[in-house]
Design a protein around this motif. Structure first.
Motif, short mmCIF file in Angstrom:
data_model
loop_
_atom_site.label_atom_id
_atom_site.label_comp_id
_atom_site.label_asym_id
_atom_site.label_seq_id
_atom_site.Cartn_x
_atom_site.Cartn_y
_atom_site.Cartn_z
N LYS A 171 -0.69 59.73 -14.32
CA LYS A 171 -0.56 60.95 -15.10
C LYS A 171 -0.10 62.10 -14.21
CE LYS A 171 -5.50 62.11 -14.63
NZ LYS A 171 -6.73 62.41 -15.37
N ILE A 172 0.51 63.08 -14.84
CA ILE A 172 0.89 64.29 -14.11
C ILE A 172 -0.35 65.13 -13.92
CG2 ILE A 172 2.33 66.36 -14.15
CD1 ILE A 172 4.32 64.82 -15.90
N VAL A 173 -0.75 65.29 -12.67
CA VAL A 173 -2.01 65.96 -12.39
C VAL A 173 -1.83 67.41 -11.97
CG1 VAL A 173 -3.21 63.82 -11.83
CG2 VAL A 173 -2.07 65.11 -10.00
N GLY A 174 -0.58 67.84 -11.80
CA GLY A 174 -0.39 69.23 -11.41
C GLY A 174 1.06 69.55 -11.11
N LEU A 175 1.26 70.75 -10.60
CA LEU A 175 2.59 71.25 -10.27
C LEU A 175 2.76 71.31 -8.75
CD1 LEU A 175 2.75 74.29 -12.73
CD2 LEU A 175 3.68 71.99 -13.10
N THR A 176 3.99 71.16 -8.32
CA THR A 176 4.32 71.48 -6.93
C THR A 176 4.87 72.90 -6.95
OG1 THR A 176 4.83 69.19 -6.37
CG2 THR A 176 5.71 70.90 -4.93
N ASP A 177 4.05 73.83 -6.46
CA ASP A 177 4.43 75.23 -6.49
C ASP A 177 4.20 75.85 -5.11
OD1 ASP A 177 1.67 75.41 -6.32
OD2 ASP A 177 1.41 76.14 -8.37
N ARG A 178 4.43 77.15 -5.03
CA ARG A 178 4.32 77.85 -3.76
C ARG A 178 2.93 77.73 -3.15
NH1 ARG A 178 7.42 82.65 -2.02
NH2 ARG A 178 6.45 83.39 -0.11
N SER A 179 1.89 77.76 -3.98
CA SER A 179 0.53 77.70 -3.45
C SER A 179 0.28 76.37 -2.74
CB SER A 179 -0.50 77.91 -4.56
OG SER A 179 -0.41 76.88 -5.54
N PHE A 180 0.85 75.29 -3.26
CA PHE A 180 0.72 74.01 -2.55
C PHE A 180 1.53 74.01 -1.26
CE2 PHE A 180 3.06 70.13 -1.56
CZ PHE A 180 2.01 69.36 -1.05
N VAL A 181 2.79 74.42 -1.34
CA VAL A 181 3.66 74.34 -0.18
C VAL A 181 3.12 75.18 0.97
CG1 VAL A 181 6.00 74.76 0.67
CG2 VAL A 181 5.65 73.79 -1.61
N SER B 209 10.66 57.92 -20.31
CA SER B 209 10.35 59.23 -19.76
C SER B 209 10.37 59.14 -18.24
CB SER B 209 8.97 59.70 -20.21
OG SER B 209 7.94 58.93 -19.59
N ARG B 210 10.50 60.29 -17.60
CA ARG B 210 10.49 60.33 -16.15
C ARG B 210 9.17 59.76 -15.61
NH1 ARG B 210 14.15 63.37 -13.52
NH2 ARG B 210 14.49 64.60 -15.40
N LEU B 211 8.08 60.07 -16.29
CA LEU B 211 6.77 59.57 -15.85
C LEU B 211 6.70 58.05 -15.96
CD1 LEU B 211 3.96 60.27 -14.81
CD2 LEU B 211 3.21 60.46 -17.20
N GLU B 212 7.24 57.48 -17.03
CA GLU B 212 7.23 56.02 -17.19
C GLU B 212 8.04 55.36 -16.09
OE1 GLU B 212 6.81 55.37 -22.03
OE2 GLU B 212 8.75 55.99 -21.20
N LEU B 213 9.20 55.93 -15.76
CA LEU B 213 10.01 55.36 -14.68
C LEU B 213 9.28 55.45 -13.35
CD1 LEU B 213 13.50 56.84 -15.65
CD2 LEU B 213 12.79 54.44 -15.84
N ALA B 214 8.66 56.58 -13.09
CA ALA B 214 7.92 56.74 -11.84
C ALA B 214 6.78 55.73 -11.75
CB ALA B 214 7.37 58.16 -11.74
N GLU B 215 6.10 55.53 -12.84
CA GLU B 215 4.99 54.57 -12.86
C GLU B 215 5.48 53.16 -12.56
OE1 GLU B 215 1.04 53.76 -15.59
OE2 GLU B 215 2.81 54.63 -16.51
N MET B 216 6.62 52.77 -13.14
CA MET B 216 7.17 51.45 -12.88
C MET B 216 7.63 51.31 -11.43
SD MET B 216 9.24 50.30 -16.33
CE MET B 216 10.08 51.84 -16.70
N VAL C 174 3.00 60.23 -6.04
CA VAL C 174 2.48 59.98 -4.70
C VAL C 174 1.56 58.78 -4.64
CG1 VAL C 174 2.72 62.42 -4.09
CG2 VAL C 174 0.53 61.58 -4.97
N SER C 175 1.13 58.27 -5.79
CA SER C 175 0.25 57.09 -5.83
C SER C 175 0.31 56.52 -7.23
CB SER C 175 -1.19 57.47 -5.47
OG SER C 175 -1.78 58.23 -6.52
N GLU C 176 -0.46 55.46 -7.47
CA GLU C 176 -0.53 54.87 -8.80
C GLU C 176 -1.19 55.80 -9.81
OE1 GLU C 176 -2.56 51.20 -8.33
OE2 GLU C 176 -0.84 50.15 -7.46
N ASP C 177 -1.91 56.80 -9.31
CA ASP C 177 -2.68 57.67 -10.20
C ASP C 177 -2.12 59.09 -10.32
OD1 ASP C 177 -4.68 55.65 -10.57
OD2 ASP C 177 -5.46 56.16 -8.59
N GLU C 178 -1.34 59.55 -9.33
CA GLU C 178 -0.98 60.96 -9.28
C GLU C 178 0.53 61.18 -9.24
OE1 GLU C 178 -2.86 63.13 -6.14
OE2 GLU C 178 -4.74 62.06 -6.34
N ALA C 179 0.97 62.11 -10.09
CA ALA C 179 2.36 62.57 -10.06
C ALA C 179 2.36 64.09 -10.24
CB ALA C 179 3.18 61.91 -11.16
N TYR C 180 3.37 64.73 -9.66
CA TYR C 180 3.45 66.19 -9.68
C TYR C 180 4.84 66.64 -10.13
CZ TYR C 180 -0.85 65.93 -6.97
OH TYR C 180 -2.13 65.66 -6.55
#
Length: 285
Positions: free
Chosen positions: A2-12, A176-183, A203-209
């Motif tokens: 699942k998409i667990v968050g955003l990659t934004d300035r606060s992360f970077v 969807s982009r998420l389905e492709l990433a999961e595969m 970044v893993s089987e559980d996390e996408a951003y």
């Protein structure tokens, strides 16, 4: 997944920080770029210059000797070399990127095989590297064995090639982009970067951003080569594969946004993205 968050300035800002005054080029990462073929020197220029502009202390570019004069004029900071001169000492590099402009063939497959077998740090695979993997069961098995130390950066068409067995006669655009990433993560065990609007980094089987930078002007030849250089640079500077991918996508998009502010989106080219990388990093730190 699942998409667990955003990659934004606060992360970077948690992974890219101001450098200390006593830093040495040896502290900033030594990157090996394996790019280009005869007649395709541009990809080598974009990828290697992007790595330098993203803060790498030293970049070596492995490319055919016919490309050396072009690179020595276009990016004199980069050291040109041949595969025979680097293949026996790969572990001296802090990260390796391979694929842009190489072409699909025995040479690309042989170099990829050697890197994946011998080199145990972060490897970034893009462009013709991905297309070579798509046609090679042995390379697919090597990447699966390596897992998350490999970053793969396909756009949607390349993702479809990499998942040919999984999607069959269907188009990658049916997913969807998420389905492709999961595969991709399930099949290859890699960090997967699905390029495009709101680029997704799994970044893993559980996390996408979802990324929060970028604009339509970045849909231009060479833009992906620039991204490869940025991600490889950040990995070489010590970021984990997942963090390097997320930060690289963000900074790449931010550079494109800075370029679009002054140039608009219609005439934006890859060189504009490279040239704005230092400004994006200055803005961040």
């Amino acid at each position: 997944m699942k998409i667990v968050g955003l990659t934004d300035r606060s992360f970077v800002n948690t992974v890219i920080r101001k450098r200390p005054g006593n830093v040495h080029k040896g502290d900033c990462g030594k990157v090996l770029m394996v790019c280009g073929s005869v007649g395709m020197a541009g990809a080598s220029v974009f990828a290697s210059k992007a790595a330098m502009r993203s803060g790498s202390g030293l970049v070596k570019l492995c490319t055919p000797r016919e490309n050396f004069p072009i690179l020595q004029i276009s990016v004199p900071e980069v050291i040109c070399t041949g595969w025979d001169d680097v293949k026996n000492d790969l572990m001296q590099y802090d990260s390796v990127a391979i694929g842009p402009g190489m072409g699909v063939g025995e040479r690309t497959e042989a170099i990829l095989t050697e890197i994946l077998k011998v080199y145990d740090r972060t490897v970034v695979i893009d462009a013709d590297g991905l297309n070579t993997v798509a046609g090679s069961r042995s390379l697919q098995a090597l990447i699966k064995k390596r897992g998350a130390s490999v970053i793969m950066t396909p756009h949607i068409v390349e993702a479809g090639r990499l998942l040919r067995d999984e999607i069959g006669e269907r188009s990658a655009r049916d997913y969807s982009r998420l389905e492709l990433a999961e595969m991709l993560v399930d099949k290859y065990g890699c960090v997967a970067v699905l390029k495009g609007e709101n680029t997704l980094v799994a970044v893993s089987e559980d996390e996408a951003y979802t990324n929060t930078t970028g604009n339509p002007g970045m849909a231009t030849a060479g833009s992906g080569d620039v991204l490869t250089g940025v991600i490889a640079s950040f990995a070489g500077q010590g970021l984990s594969p997942g963090d390097a991918a997320r930060a690289g996508v963000f900074v790449h998009g931010m550079s494109g946004d800075l370029a679009a502010e002054s140039l608009g989106v219609y005439g934006l080219i890859a060189s504009d993205i490279v040239n704005n990388l230092p400004l994006a990093l200055k803005n961040l730190v």
